[in-house]
Design an enzyme around this catalytic site. Structure first.
Site, PDB file in Angstrom:
ATOM      1  N   ARG A   1      -8.022  -4.070  -1.304  1.00 39.02           N
ATOM      2  CA  ARG A   1      -6.829  -4.178  -2.152  1.00 39.02           C
ATOM      3  C   ARG A   1      -6.057  -2.857  -2.252  1.00 39.02           C
ATOM      4  O   ARG A   1      -4.909  -2.848  -2.652  1.00 39.02           O
ATOM      5  CB  ARG A   1      -7.298  -4.671  -3.530  1.00 39.02           C
ATOM      6  CG  ARG A   1      -6.331  -4.635  -4.668  1.00 39.02           C
ATOM      7  CD  ARG A   1      -5.141  -5.565  -4.460  1.00 39.02           C
ATOM      8  NE  ARG A   1      -4.285  -5.544  -5.617  1.00 39.02           N
ATOM      9  CZ  ARG A   1      -3.515  -4.509  -5.981  1.00 39.02           C
ATOM     10  NH1 ARG A   1      -3.486  -3.406  -5.242  1.00 39.02           N
ATOM     11  NH2 ARG A   1      -2.767  -4.569  -7.055  1.00 39.02           N
ATOM     12  N   LYS A   2      -6.720  -1.768  -1.945  1.00 34.89           N
ATOM     13  CA  LYS A   2      -6.090  -0.434  -2.025  1.00 34.89           C
ATOM     14  C   LYS A   2      -5.405  -0.246  -3.377  1.00 34.89           C
ATOM     15  O   LYS A   2      -4.212   0.045  -3.472  1.00 34.89           O
ATOM     16  CB  LYS A   2      -5.132  -0.183  -0.867  1.00 34.89           C
ATOM     17  CG  LYS A   2      -5.836  -0.280   0.499  1.00 34.89           C
ATOM     18  CD  LYS A   2      -4.928   0.057   1.656  1.00 34.89           C
ATOM     19  CE  LYS A   2      -5.616  -0.084   2.995  1.00 34.89           C
ATOM     20  NZ  LYS A   2      -5.847  -1.466   3.446  1.00 34.89           N
ATOM     21  N   PHE A   3      -6.194  -0.401  -4.443  1.00 36.29           N
ATOM     22  CA  PHE A   3      -5.690  -0.151  -5.797  1.00 36.29           C
ATOM     23  C   PHE A   3      -5.209   1.303  -5.862  1.00 36.29           C
ATOM     24  O   PHE A   3      -5.768   2.183  -5.195  1.00 36.29           O
ATOM     25  CB  PHE A   3      -6.819  -0.335  -6.819  1.00 36.29           C
ATOM     26  CG  PHE A   3      -7.259  -1.762  -7.011  1.00 36.29           C
ATOM     27  CD1 PHE A   3      -6.616  -2.596  -7.915  1.00 36.29           C
ATOM     28  CD2 PHE A   3      -8.348  -2.279  -6.307  1.00 36.29           C
ATOM     29  CE1 PHE A   3      -7.033  -3.906  -8.115  1.00 36.29           C
ATOM     30  CE2 PHE A   3      -8.771  -3.581  -6.499  1.00 36.29           C
ATOM     31  CZ  PHE A   3      -8.109  -4.398  -7.411  1.00 36.29           C
TER      32      PHE A   3
END
Ligand code: 5BU
Length: 266
Positions: A92-94
Site C-alpha cells: 500500500r506504500k502508506f
C-alpha cells in the site's frame, strides 16, 4: 533443516512473530519468492494462485487495482492464499501521519483484517509504524511493516542519505519487519545489508530472470545475485504472471532463490 538453523542470525536477532512466520514458510516451501499478483480481476487472481501457489512463500497485492473487487470475493481469495501457505502482503506504500495511517488500515478495504505485511514510506516520520501497528491491534491481529529504504524504479528520490536515515530509524523499531531494497542493483543491496545488519529482513522488487529495463522506468536484476547480496525475499511480478507458463516460471524463480539462499549459507 529447521528454520532457525537455516536463517541463522536473521532468526536469532529478529523475534517479530511475522518475521519468523515468513522464515518458516520459506523453509516449508523451499522458496524465497513473493509473487506480485498484479492482475485486475478476481477471476485472474484466483486462477494465478491456483497455478503458482506451491512455489511461493508470500503473495503481494495491490488491492486497489482490482476492477471487480467485493469484500466477499476478496475474503475468499485471501482464504485461498492462506490455504496455499502464503503470507499476504499489501503493497500500500502508506505515507501519512501515524493517526491517519491507522485509519487507512480500516475503511472499505479493511487492510488490517487480512494483510500480514504492508509497505510504508518513512517520509512523515517514525510514528507511521506505530499507527500501522495500532491498526492491526484494533482487530487483534499481528503484522509487520516493510519500510521503503530503496526503490527499483529509475530516477527515484530515495538517495543514500535518505536510505541511511530510514535504516537508522527502522532497525530498532520492534514493529518493523524489514526493508524494501532495490533488487535491480546488487551493489546497492550489499550496502543496504551492511547498514541493516541481521536484525531485519530485506525484500526486493525489480527482479527478473531477464535482467534489464522494464516498462515505465522499472529496472530488473538477477534473482541469484539479489539473494547473494542480502535479499531475503525476491518480489517477482511480470516475470511470473506474464509468462506463457506461470507455474513453470514460478518454479524456476523458487529454485533460483532457494539455491542462492543455500549458497549464501556456506
Ligand atoms: P514487476 O512486474 O516484477 O515489475 O512488478 C514489481 C512489483 O513490485 C509491482 O507490484 C510494484 O508495485 C512493486 N514495487 C516495485 O516494482 N518497485 C519498488 O521499488 C517497490 C515496489 Br517499493
Amino acid at each position: 533443516m529447521q528454520a532457525g538453523e537455516a536463517w541463522g542470525r536473521r532468526w536469532t536477532e529478529n523475534s517479530l512473530p511475522m518475521a519468523r512466520a515468513f522464515m518458516e514458510a520459506a523453509c516449508r516451501k523451499k522458496s524465497l519468492v513473493c509473487l506480485a499478483a498484479d492482475r485486475s480481476t478476481m477471476a485472474e487472481l484466483n486462477h494465478l494462485i491456483d497455478e503458482v501457489g506451491p512455489h511461493l512463500a508470500a503473495l503481494k497485492t495491490h488491492v486497489d487495482l482490482v476492477d471487480d473487487w467485493t469484500p466477499e470475493a476478496w475474503s475468499a481469495f485471501c482464504s485461498k492464499a492462506t490455504a496455499a501457505d502464503l503470507l499476504i502482503f499489501e503493497d500500500r506504500k502508506f505515507a501519512d501521519i501515524g493517526g491517519i495511517s491507522r485509519k487507512q488500515m480500516s475503511g472499505v478495504y479493511d487492510i488490517r483484517s487480512w494483510a500480514d505485511l504492508v509497505t510504508a514510506h518513512l517520509i512523515s516520520g517514525p510514528d507511521i509504524v506505530d499507527g500501522l501497528q495500532a491498526g492491526w491491534e484494533d482487530v487483534g491481529r499481528n503484522g509487520g511493516v516493510l519500510l521503503l529504504a530503496q526503490m527499483s524504479s529509475r530516477g527515484n528520490l530515495l538517495n543514500p542519505a535518505y536510505t541511511a536515515q530510514v535504516v537508522a530509524l527502522g532497525k530498532t523499531h520492534p514493529g518493523v519487519f524489514g526493508f524494501i531494497g532495490n533488487g535491480s542493483r546488487p551493489e546497492e543491496l550489499k550496502l543496504l545489508r551492511q547498514a541493516v545488519g541481521d536484525g531485519k529482513l530485506i525484500w526486493t522488487p525489480g527482479v527478473n530472470l531477464e535482467v534489464g529495463d522494464g516498462e515505465m522506468g522499472q529496472r530488473y536484476g538477477d534473482p541469484r545475485e539479489a539473494v547473494l547480496a542480502g535479499s531475503d525475499c525476491i518480489i517477482v511480478g511480470s516475470g511470473i504472471h506474464k509468462a506463457e507458463n506461470p507455474a513453470l516460471q514460478a518454479e524456476a524463480y523458487a529454485k533460483a532463490s532457494w539455491s542462492a539462499f543455500n549458497e549464501r549459507l556456506k
